[in-house]
Enzyme design. Sequence first.
Site, PDB file in Angstrom:
ATOM      1  N   GLU A 184      10.247   1.733  10.189  1.00  0.00           N
ATOM      2  CA  GLU A 184      11.150   2.868   9.900  1.00  0.00           C
ATOM      3  C   GLU A 184      10.339   4.130  10.163  1.00  0.00           C
ATOM      4  O   GLU A 184       9.427   4.452   9.403  1.00  0.00           O
ATOM      5  CB  GLU A 184      11.609   2.831   8.440  1.00  0.00           C
ATOM      6  CG  GLU A 184      12.401   1.598   8.072  1.00  0.00           C
ATOM      7  CD  GLU A 184      13.704   1.478   8.820  1.00  0.00           C
ATOM      8  OE1 GLU A 184      14.231   2.515   9.280  1.00  0.00           O
ATOM      9  OE2 GLU A 184      14.195   0.354   8.970  1.00  0.00           O
TER      10      GLU A 184
ATOM     11  N   CYS B  85      13.180  11.928   5.772  1.00  0.00           N
ATOM     12  CA  CYS B  85      13.358  11.513   7.169  1.00  0.00           C
ATOM     13  C   CYS B  85      14.792  11.733   7.628  1.00  0.00           C
ATOM     14  O   CYS B  85      15.050  11.843   8.824  1.00  0.00           O
ATOM     15  CB  CYS B  85      12.962  10.056   7.330  1.00  0.00           C
ATOM     16  SG  CYS B  85      13.861   8.987   6.192  1.00  0.00           S
TER      17      CYS B  85
ATOM     18  N   GLU C  57       8.980  16.155  15.647  1.00  0.00           N
ATOM     19  CA  GLU C  57       9.288  16.194  14.217  1.00  0.00           C
ATOM     20  C   GLU C  57       8.375  17.195  13.516  1.00  0.00           C
ATOM     21  O   GLU C  57       7.161  17.172  13.723  1.00  0.00           O
ATOM     22  CB  GLU C  57       9.084  14.795  13.627  1.00  0.00           C
ATOM     23  CG  GLU C  57       9.518  14.685  12.189  1.00  0.00           C
ATOM     24  CD  GLU C  57       9.254  13.298  11.599  1.00  0.00           C
ATOM     25  OE1 GLU C  57       8.162  12.752  11.815  1.00  0.00           O
ATOM     26  OE2 GLU C  57      10.139  12.791  10.908  1.00  0.00           O
TER      27      GLU C  57
ATOM     28  N   LYS D 205       0.850  -1.204   0.000  1.00  0.00           N
ATOM     29  CA  LYS D 205       0.000   0.000   0.000  1.00  0.00           C
ATOM     30  C   LYS D 205       0.879   1.245   0.000  1.00  0.00           C
ATOM     31  O   LYS D 205       1.614   1.482   0.956  1.00  0.00           O
ATOM     32  CB  LYS D 205      -0.898   0.025   1.242  1.00  0.00           C
ATOM     33  CG  LYS D 205      -1.962   1.115   1.128  1.00  0.00           C
ATOM     34  CD  LYS D 205      -2.665   1.392   2.434  1.00  0.00           C
ATOM     35  CE  LYS D 205      -2.039   2.522   3.214  1.00  0.00           C
ATOM     36  NZ  LYS D 205      -2.024   3.822   2.524  1.00  0.00           N
TER      37      LYS D 205
HETATM   38  P1  NAD Z   1       2.028   8.135   8.080  1.00  0.00           P
HETATM   39  O1  NAD Z   1       2.468   7.330   9.242  1.00  0.00           O
HETATM   40  O2  NAD Z   1       0.873   9.032   8.217  1.00  0.00           O
HETATM   41  O3  NAD Z   1       1.650   7.159   6.865  1.00  0.00           O
HETATM   42  C1  NAD Z   1       2.582   6.242   6.308  1.00  0.00           C
HETATM   43  C2  NAD Z   1       1.807   5.111   5.622  1.00  0.00           C
HETATM   44  O4  NAD Z   1       1.137   4.361   6.624  1.00  0.00           O
HETATM   45  C3  NAD Z   1       0.715   5.585   4.677  1.00  0.00           C
HETATM   46  O5  NAD Z   1       0.642   4.692   3.599  1.00  0.00           O
HETATM   47  C4  NAD Z   1      -0.536   5.526   5.534  1.00  0.00           C
HETATM   48  O6  NAD Z   1      -1.715   5.380   4.794  1.00  0.00           O
HETATM   49  C5  NAD Z   1      -0.254   4.288   6.368  1.00  0.00           C
HETATM   50  N1  NAD Z   1      -0.906   4.219   7.673  1.00  0.00           N
HETATM   51  C6  NAD Z   1      -1.243   5.240   8.496  1.00  0.00           C
HETATM   52  N2  NAD Z   1      -1.809   4.761   9.616  1.00  0.00           N
HETATM   53  C7  NAD Z   1      -1.819   3.416   9.505  1.00  0.00           C
HETATM   54  C8  NAD Z   1      -2.282   2.353  10.330  1.00  0.00           C
HETATM   55  N3  NAD Z   1      -2.854   2.584  11.514  1.00  0.00           N
HETATM   56  N4  NAD Z   1      -2.131   1.086   9.905  1.00  0.00           N
HETATM   57  C9  NAD Z   1      -1.541   0.826   8.725  1.00  0.00           C
HETATM   58  N5  NAD Z   1      -1.105   1.784   7.874  1.00  0.00           N
HETATM   59  C10 NAD Z   1      -1.236   3.064   8.267  1.00  0.00           C
HETATM   60  O7  NAD Z   1       3.328   8.892   7.565  1.00  0.00           O
HETATM   61  P2  NAD Z   1       3.420   9.960   6.393  1.00  0.00           P
HETATM   62  O8  NAD Z   1       2.822  11.240   6.880  1.00  0.00           O
HETATM   63  O9  NAD Z   1       2.927   9.345   5.120  1.00  0.00           O
HETATM   64  O10 NAD Z   1       5.006  10.110   6.226  1.00  0.00           O
HETATM   65  C11 NAD Z   1       5.793  10.980   6.979  1.00  0.00           C
HETATM   66  C12 NAD Z   1       6.454  10.255   8.123  1.00  0.00           C
HETATM   67  O11 NAD Z   1       7.248   9.174   7.626  1.00  0.00           O
HETATM   68  C13 NAD Z   1       7.424  11.127   8.912  1.00  0.00           C
HETATM   69  O12 NAD Z   1       7.246  10.874  10.270  1.00  0.00           O
HETATM   70  C14 NAD Z   1       8.797  10.631   8.455  1.00  0.00           C
HETATM   71  O13 NAD Z   1       9.835  10.826   9.373  1.00  0.00           O
HETATM   72  C15 NAD Z   1       8.524   9.189   8.243  1.00  0.00           C
HETATM   73  N6  NAD Z   1       9.534   8.590   7.366  1.00  0.00           N
HETATM   74  C16 NAD Z   1      10.465   7.754   7.917  1.00  0.00           C
HETATM   75  C17 NAD Z   1      11.441   7.194   7.104  1.00  0.00           C
HETATM   76  C18 NAD Z   1      12.486   6.258   7.667  1.00  0.00           C
HETATM   77  O14 NAD Z   1      13.159   5.609   6.884  1.00  0.00           O
HETATM   78  N7  NAD Z   1      12.655   6.161   8.967  1.00  0.00           N
HETATM   79  C19 NAD Z   1      11.459   7.488   5.744  1.00  0.00           C
HETATM   80  C20 NAD Z   1      10.497   8.348   5.232  1.00  0.00           C
HETATM   81  C21 NAD Z   1       9.524   8.899   6.047  1.00  0.00           C
END
Ligand code: NAD
Length: 485
Positions: free
Chosen positions: A253, A287, A389, A178
């Site tokens: 991650e 990130c 963040e 997804k």
């Molecule tokens: P998010 O957590 O809102 O969503 C990430 C993904 O998870 C999306 O596809 C979303 O639909 C899904 N999701 C959300 N809630 C869920 C749940 N309860 N169960 C299953 N899936 C769920 O994050 P975002 O706003 O899309 O991305 C930004 C965040 O990602 C920032 O915190 C950033 O630091 C982090 N990030 C981390 C890394 C890393 O490698 N550590 C890399 C890129 C981004």
Amino acid sequence: MELTVPYHLENFIGGNFIGPLSAQFIDNINPATAEVYGQVPDSNEKDINAAVKAAKKALPEWSVTPVEKRFTILNKIAELIDENLDILALAETIDNGKPLSLSKAMDIPRASSNFRFFATGIMHFANESHAMEDKAINYTLREPIGIVGCISPWNLPLYLFTWKIAPALAAGNCVIAKPSEVTPVTAFLLGKICKEAGLPDGVLNIVHGTGPNCGEAIVKHPDIKAISFTGSTRAGERIAAVAAPMFKKLSLELGGKNPNIIFADCDWDKMMKQTIRSSFSNQGQICLCGSRILIESLVYEKFKAEFVKKAKQLTVGDPFDEKIKQGAIVSKVHFDKILHCIDTAIAEGGTILCGGKSIRPEGRCANGYFIEPTIIEGLGPNCTTNLEEIFGPVVTLQPFETEEEALRLANAGTYGLAATVWTQDIGKAHRVAAKVQSGIIWVNCWLIRDLRTPFGGMKNSGVGREGGWEALRFFTEAKNVCIQF
Ligand code: NAD
């Protein structure tokens, strides 16, 4: 391959492109113009059930497909991504708001590298054996897990989506994947590429939808045995709570609040150039971006003056314009969140040295979500601005006197993803790198990536590591066989 706009995206299940069973769609918005330009399936557990059914059908054959054949198909996917670079980069930029030049130079090339890397990697993935003198010999088989779930965020859409899918497929698993509902288009196009490359039906299923409706259905499904997730710490916490009682393998991650530690003896020009990059690339929505800049007091004022001057030179505007350095923020929700964080910084007593406001570019992007590169000083390590963040073009400056103080500031807070250290003193570089609590440390550089290295965070930045053998180990079950002589 073509992308017709406006579009209705479809799920890719069992090799077919089909709409969501609920027939519900979500608007997809171009953040540079604020216009709706497509519809994304609002899938739920019924679509996930269909995807799992397709994956189950494909698994017996795919899990025993010789590695040479898996290599050929995954390598073909990499070639097709390269061939379609222009259209994929365009799709990524429209969806995400990032400069087209960045999509072309970084996001899409890295997506093909991910497939190429794990296509070849699986050919070299060897099993260990442990001989016990004249008693017995052990060998460890690494078998595919079965059906696995891959969930990715919006900041580097195809780049991070493929970073999970490629090792999962290479290791012989079938995948339910997804992408973020905010940036789904390149994942949809990847389905077309996989079909053209000859990936058997049902081996990769791409289902679109929100976290609560679609993502959570993946995490809850009893036949999906492992979850590889990249996203926010808050969603990671929720996923861990759902998956842990089901004993699923988890790779998380998560977020970061990365320190850049700048000592007075660094290579100044190189440091300045890279610190601008690490602060504002992709509008600060990587990130690995450094968001807390820690500067040795001796050079604090010099740093501040030059850094502010350079940040003011970063042009913000239409992502299609080759001259701009900063594109749009990914969504209205995120745009509002960043502006709210800036208000919080002011309320906490911070001084805005530059930026701090939204921008209305002229022309087609006048309604888009743009924020000026923002630099804040005057805040200590324990305020909200330096602990939480922001994930936007906003950084803070903090001075330090000694190495110990630099480490104290760097290690403050709950995150531990990445850090950069700038010094010409090799002893200091090693000492500091050893003591910073982060999974990834760059010394005198930023974002040099070798895909063989372990990638991931400590503390609340995650659990587990991606990359190289770590990823192939995650996506396999180890089985030890012991034979007595
Ligand atoms: P998010 O957590 O809102 O969503 C990430 C993904 O998870 C999306 O596809 C979303 O639909 C899904 N999701 C959300 N809630 C869920 C749940 N309860 N169960 C299953 N899936 C769920 O994050 P975002 O706003 O899309 O991305 C930004 C965040 O990602 C920032 O915190 C950033 O630091 C982090 N990030 C981390 C890394 C890393 O490698 N550590 C890399 C890129 C981004």
